[in-house]
Scaffold this active site. Structure first.
Site, PDB file in Angstrom:
ATOM      1  N   HIS A 314      81.128  53.989 -19.556  1.00 11.57           N
ATOM      2  CA  HIS A 314      79.728  53.650 -19.324  1.00 11.57           C
ATOM      3  C   HIS A 314      79.651  52.743 -18.109  1.00 11.57           C
ATOM      4  CE1 HIS A 314      75.625  52.358 -20.092  1.00 11.57           C
ATOM      5  NE2 HIS A 314      75.532  53.412 -20.882  1.00 11.57           N
ATOM      6  N   ASP A 371      76.890  58.819 -26.949  1.00  9.03           N
ATOM      7  CA  ASP A 371      76.946  60.277 -27.089  1.00  9.03           C
ATOM      8  C   ASP A 371      78.156  60.763 -27.870  1.00  9.03           C
ATOM      9  OD1 ASP A 371      74.610  60.866 -25.610  1.00  9.03           O
ATOM     10  OD2 ASP A 371      75.671  60.344 -23.791  1.00  9.03           O
TER      11      ASP A 371
HETATM   12  N1  CMC Z   1      87.188  60.005 -18.904  1.00 11.74           N
HETATM   13  C1  CMC Z   1      88.224  59.714 -18.114  1.00 11.74           C
HETATM   14  N2  CMC Z   1      88.184  58.825 -17.109  1.00 11.74           N
HETATM   15  C2  CMC Z   1      87.030  58.211 -16.884  1.00 11.74           C
HETATM   16  C3  CMC Z   1      85.891  58.466 -17.676  1.00 11.74           C
HETATM   17  C4  CMC Z   1      86.002  59.388 -18.722  1.00 11.74           C
HETATM   18  N3  CMC Z   1      84.951  59.670 -19.498  1.00 11.74           N
HETATM   19  N4  CMC Z   1      84.862  57.703 -17.242  1.00 11.74           N
HETATM   20  C5  CMC Z   1      85.324  57.004 -16.209  1.00 11.74           C
HETATM   21  N5  CMC Z   1      86.643  57.313 -15.984  1.00 11.74           N
HETATM   22  C6  CMC Z   1      87.530  56.711 -14.980  1.00 11.74           C
HETATM   23  C7  CMC Z   1      87.231  57.247 -13.594  1.00 11.74           C
HETATM   24  O1  CMC Z   1      88.014  58.389 -13.296  1.00 11.74           O
HETATM   25  C8  CMC Z   1      87.575  56.072 -12.737  1.00 11.74           C
HETATM   26  O2  CMC Z   1      88.979  55.992 -12.633  1.00 11.74           O
HETATM   27  P1  CMC Z   1      89.667  55.470 -11.263  1.00 11.74           P
HETATM   28  O3  CMC Z   1      89.264  54.036 -11.144  1.00 11.74           O
HETATM   29  O4  CMC Z   1      91.117  55.689 -11.464  1.00 11.74           O
HETATM   30  O5  CMC Z   1      89.084  56.324 -10.170  1.00 11.74           O
HETATM   31  C9  CMC Z   1      87.135  54.864 -13.562  1.00 11.74           C
HETATM   32  O6  CMC Z   1      87.217  55.312 -14.932  1.00 11.74           O
HETATM   33  C10 CMC Z   1      85.717  54.408 -13.280  1.00 11.74           C
HETATM   34  O7  CMC Z   1      84.866  55.537 -13.395  1.00 11.74           O
HETATM   35  P2  CMC Z   1      83.516  55.722 -12.588  1.00 11.74           P
HETATM   36  O8  CMC Z   1      83.203  57.163 -12.494  1.00 11.74           O
HETATM   37  O9  CMC Z   1      83.585  54.935 -11.312  1.00 11.74           O
HETATM   38  O10 CMC Z   1      82.506  54.985 -13.561  1.00 11.74           O
HETATM   39  P3  CMC Z   1      80.936  55.101 -13.506  1.00 11.74           P
HETATM   40  O11 CMC Z   1      80.415  53.791 -13.962  1.00 11.74           O
HETATM   41  O12 CMC Z   1      80.479  55.574 -12.167  1.00 11.74           O
HETATM   42  O13 CMC Z   1      80.580  56.273 -14.524  1.00 11.74           O
HETATM   43  C11 CMC Z   1      80.052  57.422 -16.505  1.00 11.74           C
HETATM   44  C12 CMC Z   1      80.062  56.066 -15.791  1.00 11.74           C
HETATM   45  C13 CMC Z   1      79.313  57.282 -17.825  1.00 11.74           C
HETATM   46  C14 CMC Z   1      79.257  58.431 -15.631  1.00 11.74           C
HETATM   47  C15 CMC Z   1      81.503  57.900 -16.713  1.00 11.74           C
HETATM   48  O14 CMC Z   1      82.201  56.978 -17.518  1.00 11.74           O
HETATM   49  C16 CMC Z   1      81.572  59.305 -17.301  1.00 11.74           C
HETATM   50  O15 CMC Z   1      81.533  60.289 -16.547  1.00 11.74           O
HETATM   51  N6  CMC Z   1      81.656  59.419 -18.669  1.00 11.74           N
HETATM   52  C17 CMC Z   1      81.647  60.721 -19.321  1.00 11.74           C
HETATM   53  C18 CMC Z   1      80.212  61.213 -19.422  1.00 11.74           C
HETATM   54  C19 CMC Z   1      79.443  60.470 -20.504  1.00 11.74           C
HETATM   55  O16 CMC Z   1      79.916  60.281 -21.611  1.00 11.74           O
HETATM   56  N7  CMC Z   1      78.199  60.090 -20.144  1.00 11.74           N
HETATM   57  C20 CMC Z   1      77.287  59.425 -21.088  1.00 11.74           C
HETATM   58  C21 CMC Z   1      77.044  57.994 -20.751  1.00 11.74           C
HETATM   59  S1  CMC Z   1      76.224  57.114 -22.087  1.00 11.74           S
HETATM   60  C22 CMC Z   1      74.662  57.793 -22.194  1.00 11.74           C
HETATM   61  C23 CMC Z   1      73.823  57.425 -21.044  1.00 11.74           C
HETATM   62  O17 CMC Z   1      73.305  56.308 -20.979  1.00 11.74           O
HETATM   63  O18 CMC Z   1      73.664  58.285 -20.167  1.00 11.74           O
END
Ligand code: CMC
Length: 438
Positions: A314, A371
């Site tokens: 998140h 989720d």
């Molecule tokens: N599985 C594996 N690795 C992950 C995941 C995941 N679900 N989420 C983040 N990472 C890793 C990512 O690869 C990155 O690694 P590195 O630093 O080595 O490059 C690190 O964690 C930081 O990730 P980010 O993409 O920079 O984080 P973000 O804050 O931009 O993204 C997120 C947040 C929710 C989009 C992401 O965690 C994700 O894609 N999660 C899966 C989709 C999901 O469950 N979304 C629902 C969110 S809750 C409901 C809502 O409010 O929308």
């Protein structure tokens, strides 16, 4: 709406070349600090750069507080755990929209407005005939919510004072009709006749009735089912400046009406990184189950960057999402009470266990989010997977409405219009098509 106050000490920024500017520091009611950069460009010609807005406060807001490091979520000061335990979706919706828990009279008036707004104009029913059966219900929902504005021109003026005068009805109407339209989009897909709402049913029960009743048989869910659905909706009621809510505020900032603004919110919510994640979780768990994996292989491939574990991570929570904790317990309760043994719940629990003991997830602070377990409950209730983001949209409606209201009632509101750093070609001369070659 109150605004964040400046404190006495200012932040100093020294730019290349030595120019120093002093920037005000703002503090919110939960002691969150922000550097106020509003005068930065005028004073220095510099802008701030924050791709994905992870460090940008786009507004001050009175509605929802999240402390992602501690896993805290409060609406209007009330803990989500207390609301989940004591409140119901409509009461929490009132709280989110109006700022206070309703008295019994206020709640019954709110309920009355919602009940009497449940049907949609007969003209709108014909729209559904035009959608192919392959339509995604989120596409239908977004289109229909915007179309509602066509039927209530008095609520879609370009004069804010008029919009606000009709706000109470427009808000109740949206909370009510989003549920009716959602059920209609489901039945369109299956080629089933629409079911009219009933006066005597509570919010969640009425939705399930419009989804699953047939002309020859009323659908009578167990109380555990309606309670679980109500809980899911309540837990989605608002969540600060997430992608869809920021979209609603962005659209509202141009002066757009409430229907147009929330319709844009549905589109933003649809993506798998946001409200579409609940469906993606089930698809992932089904895939893991079909491959005979117990979760370990999925975790390994996530670590290699080949996939993401949907329902994990998140932008704001760097701790367990409190909503996921509540839903994890509720999932077990609902499945037990319905006598369902869902292998996906076992896989989900195992996946969580594996991920939470793995350094990749620990170091990146990736915990289950809302989720992760909601889909298991929705599946048990009989909601099809492509309707999961729609359920999120129904739940998030009060948050979008409350955020629209903050924008619409703020006399100092400015249109949202970010800057960019341009990285394209610099100025060049036009070349005629004859000289460009093949
Ligand atoms: N599985 C594996 N690795 C992950 C995941 C995941 N679900 N989420 C983040 N990472 C890793 C990512 O690869 C990155 O690694 P590195 O630093 O080595 O490059 C690190 O964690 C930081 O990730 P980010 O993409 O920079 O984080 P973000 O804050 O931009 O993204 C997120 C947040 C929710 C989009 C992401 O965690 C994700 O894609 N999660 C899966 C989709 C999901 O469950 N979304 C629902 C969110 S809750 C409901 C809502 O409010 O929308």
């Amino acid at each position: 709406m109150s605004t964040a106050n400046p404190i006495d000490t200012k932040a100093k920024l020294t730019l290349p070349g030595g120019q120093t500017v002093e920037l005000p520091v703002l503090v919110g009611s939960e002691n969150e600090h922000a550097v106020d950069v509003r005068a930065l460009r005028d004073q220095t010609s510099y802008i701030t750069y924050d791709d994905g807005y992870a460090n940008t406060g786009s507004c001050s807001s009175d509605i929802t507080f999240i402390d992602g490091e501690k896993g805290i979520l409060r609406h209007r000061g009330y803990r989500i755990e207390d609301l989940a335990e004591e409140s119901i979706f409509l009461e929490t919706s009132y709280l989110v929209i109006y700022g206070e828990l309703p008295t019994s009279r206020q709640l019954s008036k709110f309920r009355g407005r919602i009940a009497s707004s449940a049907s949609v104009h007969e003209g709108m029913r014909h729209f559904f005939e035009g959608f192919p059966h392959t339509s995604h219900p989120m596409a239908i929902l977004s289109a229909m919510l915007n179309s509602l504005g066509c039927y209530y021109p008095e609520m879609t003026s370009h004069k804010r004072s008029l919009d606000i005068g009709h706000f109470d009805w427009a808000a109740a109407m949206l909370i009510s009709k989003v549920r009716t339209l959602a059920a209609m989009s489901y039945r369109t897909k299956l080629g089933l006749p629409f079911v009219y709402p009933r006066w005597d049913l509570r919010y969640a029960a009425n939705f399930l009735h419009m989804m699953f009743s047939e002309p020859y048989r009323d659908y009578n869910p167990k109380p555990e089912v309606t309670e679980a659905l109500d809980l899911i909706l309540l837990l989605h009621a608002d969540h600060e400046q997430n992608c869809s809510t920021s979209t609603v505020r962005m659209v509202a900032s141009s002066g757009a009406n409430l229907f147009a603004s929330v319709s844009a919110g549905v589109s933003a919510l649809w993506g798998p990184l946001h409200g579409g994640a609940n469906a993606a979780v089930i698809e992932m768990l089904e895939e893991i189950s079909a491959s005979g994996d117990d979760g370990r292989k999925a975790v390994e491939s996530a670590k290699k960057g080949e996939r993401r574990l949907m329902g994990f991570g998140h932008r704001v929570y760097k701790n367990y999402d409190p909503r996921a904790r509540i839903l994890g317990v509720a999932a077990k309760r609902v499945l037990t009470s319905l006598g369902i043994q869902d292998p996906l719940l076992d896989i989900a629990r195992h996946l969580e266990e594996v991920a939470l003991s793995d350094d990749y997830f620990i170091s990146r602070k990736l915990y289950p989010n809302v989720d992760f377990y909601s889909g298991i409950i929705l599946r048990a209730i009989g909601i099809p997977v492509d309707m999961f983001p729609v359920m999120f949209a129904i739940g998030r409606m009060p948050g979008w409405i409350a955020n629209w209201r903050e924008i619409a009632t703020n006399p100092k509101m400015k249109i949202h219009r970010p800057r960019q750093i341009y990285t394209g070609a610099t100025e060049r001369d036009y070349v005629s098509i004859e000289k460009r070659g093949e």
